[in-house]
Design a protein around this motif. Structure first.
Motif, PDB file in Angstrom:
ATOM      1  N   GLU A  57       0.828  -1.209   0.000  1.00 23.46           N
ATOM      2  CA  GLU A  57       0.000   0.000   0.000  1.00 23.46           C
ATOM      3  C   GLU A  57       0.869   1.268   0.000  1.00 23.46           C
ATOM      4  OE1 GLU A  57      -2.475   2.194   3.483  1.00 23.46           O
ATOM      5  OE2 GLU A  57      -2.980   0.088   3.150  1.00 23.46           O
ATOM      6  N   LEU A  58       1.961   1.242   0.739  1.00 21.67           N
ATOM      7  CA  LEU A  58       2.825   2.418   0.841  1.00 21.67           C
ATOM      8  C   LEU A  58       3.847   2.515  -0.287  1.00 21.67           C
ATOM      9  CD1 LEU A  58       3.532   2.393   4.685  1.00 21.67           C
ATOM     10  CD2 LEU A  58       2.016   3.939   3.434  1.00 21.67           C
ATOM     11  N   THR A  67       7.979   6.736   7.029  1.00 20.66           N
ATOM     12  CA  THR A  67       8.515   6.869   8.385  1.00 20.66           C
ATOM     13  C   THR A  67       8.137   5.657   9.234  1.00 20.66           C
ATOM     14  OG1 THR A  67       6.533   7.993   9.196  1.00 20.66           O
ATOM     15  CG2 THR A  67       8.315   9.380   8.309  1.00 20.66           C
ATOM     16  N   ARG A  68       8.884   5.450  10.299  1.00 20.28           N
ATOM     17  CA  ARG A  68       8.600   4.376  11.252  1.00 20.28           C
ATOM     18  C   ARG A  68       7.203   4.549  11.844  1.00 20.28           C
ATOM     19  NH1 ARG A  68      11.080   0.634  14.392  1.00 20.28           N
ATOM     20  NH2 ARG A  68      13.131   1.123  13.563  1.00 20.28           N
ATOM     21  N   GLU A 105      18.311   7.201   8.241  1.00 25.83           N
ATOM     22  CA  GLU A 105      18.463   8.085   9.400  1.00 25.83           C
ATOM     23  C   GLU A 105      17.133   8.725   9.776  1.00 25.83           C
ATOM     24  OE1 GLU A 105      21.419  10.855   8.120  1.00 25.83           O
ATOM     25  OE2 GLU A 105      23.066   9.480   8.541  1.00 25.83           O
ATOM     26  N   ASN A 106      17.037   9.163  11.020  1.00 25.72           N
ATOM     27  CA  ASN A 106      15.883   9.911  11.540  1.00 25.72           C
ATOM     28  C   ASN A 106      14.566   9.157  11.409  1.00 25.72           C
ATOM     29  OD1 ASN A 106      17.617  12.071  12.149  1.00 25.72           O
ATOM     30  ND2 ASN A 106      17.401  12.875  10.076  1.00 25.72           N
ATOM     31  N   ASP A 107      14.586   7.841  11.643  1.00 23.64           N
ATOM     32  CA  ASP A 107      13.380   7.005  11.608  1.00 23.64           C
ATOM     33  C   ASP A 107      12.677   6.979  10.260  1.00 23.64           C
ATOM     34  OD1 ASP A 107      13.619   5.863  14.069  1.00 23.64           O
ATOM     35  OD2 ASP A 107      12.217   7.207  15.071  1.00 23.64           O
ATOM     36  N   PHE A 108      13.399   7.206   9.176  1.00 27.80           N
ATOM     37  CA  PHE A 108      12.851   7.040   7.831  1.00 27.80           C
ATOM     38  C   PHE A 108      13.209   5.658   7.312  1.00 27.80           C
ATOM     39  CE2 PHE A 108      12.514  11.631   7.899  1.00 27.80           C
ATOM     40  CZ  PHE A 108      11.356  11.849   7.166  1.00 27.80           C
ATOM     41  N   PHE A 109      12.403   5.176   6.385  1.00 30.13           N
ATOM     42  CA  PHE A 109      12.637   3.893   5.740  1.00 30.13           C
ATOM     43  C   PHE A 109      12.496   4.051   4.240  1.00 30.13           C
ATOM     44  CE2 PHE A 109      11.769   2.540   9.968  1.00 30.13           C
ATOM     45  CZ  PHE A 109      12.475   1.351  10.130  1.00 30.13           C
ATOM     46  N   ILE A 110      13.363   3.366   3.502  1.00 29.78           N
ATOM     47  CA  ILE A 110      13.207   3.277   2.048  1.00 29.78           C
ATOM     48  C   ILE A 110      12.465   1.967   1.784  1.00 29.78           C
ATOM     49  CG2 ILE A 110      15.484   2.191   1.710  1.00 29.78           C
ATOM     50  CD1 ILE A 110      14.425   4.606  -0.812  1.00 29.78           C
ATOM     51  N   LEU A 111      11.456   2.035   0.949  1.00 30.36           N
ATOM     52  CA  LEU A 111      10.685   0.840   0.572  1.00 30.36           C
ATOM     53  C   LEU A 111      11.034   0.497  -0.874  1.00 30.36           C
ATOM     54  CD1 LEU A 111       7.181   1.819   2.005  1.00 30.36           C
ATOM     55  CD2 LEU A 111       9.060   0.676   3.163  1.00 30.36           C
TER      56      LEU A 111
END
Length: 116
Positions: A57-58, A67-68, A105-111
């Protein structure tokens, strides 16, 4: 040659290679042999399915950022994934089937989506 249905044991009429007397018996037989045998398996598979739906979905474009808190807000469970990919550059991606994620970094995620 007389053959009997694998599910209900009734006599089969028709093709020589038939295994079931009806679609209903075929479905019932396959549902029985493919069902999750324990609650643990069923719960694990449900969590993997949920994680997969959230990532899909994201990540509609095959590569995106989130983000987390967004993942957690949708019910994502970071403890359930199917495999880990370590790249030559030293990055570690966790995958749920073909949908992957990597912490930034900073609670980001790459999907990402793996090409199959």
């Amino acid at each position: 040659m007389n053959k009997n249905c694998l599910e209900c044991n009734e006599k089969i009429v028709g093709r020589e290679d038939k295994k079931f007397c009806s679609d209903g018996c075929r479905n019932a037989y396959n549902n029985k042999i493919n069902k999750d045998s324990t609650n643990f398996m069923r719960n694990t598979n449900n969590k993997l399915r949920k994680n997969y739906r959230i990532l899909s979905e994201l990540n509609v474009d095959g590569k995106s950022k989130t983000t987390r808190s967004k993942l957690l807000g949708k019910g994502f469970d970071f403890e359930y994934f199917t495999n880990i990919l370590n790249t030559k550059s030293g990055n570690t991606y966790c995958f749920v089937y073909d949908q992957g994620y990597m912490s930034l970094e900073n609670d980001f995620f790459i999907l990402v989506k793996k090409d199959i």
